[in-house]
Design an enzyme around this catalytic site. Structure first.
Site, PDB file in Angstrom:
ATOM      1  N   ASP A  29     -10.125  -3.535  -4.908  1.00  0.00           N
ATOM      2  CA  ASP A  29      -9.168  -2.672  -4.174  1.00  0.00           C
ATOM      3  C   ASP A  29      -9.314  -1.110  -5.037  1.00  0.00           C
ATOM      4  OD1 ASP A  29      -7.298  -1.133  -3.272  1.00  0.00           O
ATOM      5  OD2 ASP A  29      -5.844  -2.615  -3.244  1.00  0.00           O
ATOM      6  N   HIS A  63      -8.266  -4.838  -0.398  1.00  0.00           N
ATOM      7  CA  HIS A  63      -7.155  -4.139   0.076  1.00  0.00           C
ATOM      8  C   HIS A  63      -6.604  -4.730   1.326  1.00  0.00           C
ATOM      9  CE1 HIS A  63      -4.088  -0.906  -0.352  1.00  0.00           C
ATOM     10  NE2 HIS A  63      -4.396  -0.821   1.060  1.00  0.00           N
ATOM     11  N   SER A  81       0.691  -1.228  -0.076  1.00  0.00           N
ATOM     12  CA  SER A  81       0.202   0.145   0.082  1.00  0.00           C
ATOM     13  C   SER A  81       1.043   1.186   0.024  1.00  0.00           C
ATOM     14  CB  SER A  81      -0.946  -0.117   1.180  1.00  0.00           C
ATOM     15  OG  SER A  81      -1.842   0.892   1.133  1.00  0.00           O
TER      16      SER A  81
END
Length: 307
Positions: free
Chosen positions: A250, A280, A156
């Site tokens: 996501d 995610h 991320s």
């Protein structure tokens, strides 16, 4: 059209039943506590032969870090940057994941506790991650690792910081890096992709959350610089080979895949894998999600091959 993995659906339902407020509605400290509470659901993590907390000199003071080293000498090294939107996340939130990666890949993992926003806005996190990587290569032998076999990785926002650190290393001509692991990376400060529209709400990370993260990180910066939005870099030639992992449900899916395509067009060896039914954050949820175990296995295999 992909369908949401049943284990991911069960996890989302469990979290909804807990009745938590949206991340973006919380004060920063509350969001940080929530991240650590979610991480605690992974349990204590695997035993690793040697685990040590260290401090690395950085541009804004010492950077806390944690070294995970399996048995062996002159091991390959993965410098790892945790996710959390540059605002939340810590050594603790990613402890179980780093333990698993170290054992599965047979490499040392150095987890970096870079400065967080909004107390330290862009480019503080990027500066810390680059400085820590330079230090890690320069001090690799003292860490029991091989300076010629160093990779970087993250998930991320940590994937963003990985891509940015690779760009900076290429721009500066040092340090030499063998590989980059990009797990659902943030690569562009914009919210107009199909995956942002399709997955704006309901899949753990929302569009509103990403606006909240970016606003805290950037402050008054417009986010167009390549060290904030690596997808906007004009030249990606010379970067290390990459594994890019994305999740079907996501908001960040499309920008991660766009970055993989840019790397390929620049002649960089890239493997891109979309885990279609995943959300995610799944990479760090091995205790709940079988696909997380598969993705970590893929990452470990790629690291072994590269290092």
């Amino acid at each position: 059209m992909a369908t949401l993995d049943p284990q991911a659906r069960a996890l989302l339902d469990q979290m909804a039943a807990m009745g938590g407020a949206p991340l973006s509605s919380m004060p920063v400290e509350g969001a940080r506590q929530l991240m650590n509470a979610l991480a605690s659901m992974q349990g204590a993590g695997e035993a690793v032969a040697h685990v040590e907390d260290i401090r690395i000199p950085g541009p804004g003071g010492d950077i806390p870090a944690r070294l995970y080293r399996p048995a062996g000498d002159a091991l390959p090294l993965l410098v790892y940057f945790h996710g959390g939107g540059w605002v939340i996340g810590s050594l603790e939130s990613h402890d179980a994941l780093c333990r698993t990666l170290a054992n599965a890949a047979g490499c040392a993992v150095l987890s970096i506790d870079y400065r967080l926003a909004p107390e330290h806005r862009y480019p503080a996190a990027a500066d810390d991650c680059y400085a820590a990587t330079v230090w890690a290569v320069a001090n690799a032998r003292a860490l029991g690792t091989d300076p010629a076999r160093v990779a970087i990785g993250g998930d991320s926002a940590g994937g963003n910081l990985t891509a940015v650190t690779a760009l900076r290393a290429c721009d500066q001509g040092t340090p030499a890096l063998r590989f980059q692991l990009l797990v659902y990376p943030v690569t562009d400060h914009r919210y107009d992709t199909a995956s942002y529209r399709e997955n704006a709400e309901g899949y753990l990370l929302s569009r509103t959350d990403m606006v909240w993260f970016w606003d805290h990180y950037l402050g008054t910066n417009d986010g167009t610089e390549p060290y904030a939005s690596p997808l906007r870099a004009t030249n990606l030639a010379g970067l290390p080979p990459a594994l890019v992992i994305t999740a079907g449900f996501d908001p960040l899916r499309d920008e991660g895949e766009a970055y993989a395509e840019r790397l390929k067009k620049a002649g960089i060896p890239v493997t891109l894998t979309r885990y279609d039914g995943m959300i995610h954050g799944f990479f760090g949820m091995g205790a709940q999600l079988d696909e997380a175990k598969r993705a970590i296995g893929q990452a470990a295999t790629a690291l072994r091959a590269a290092l």
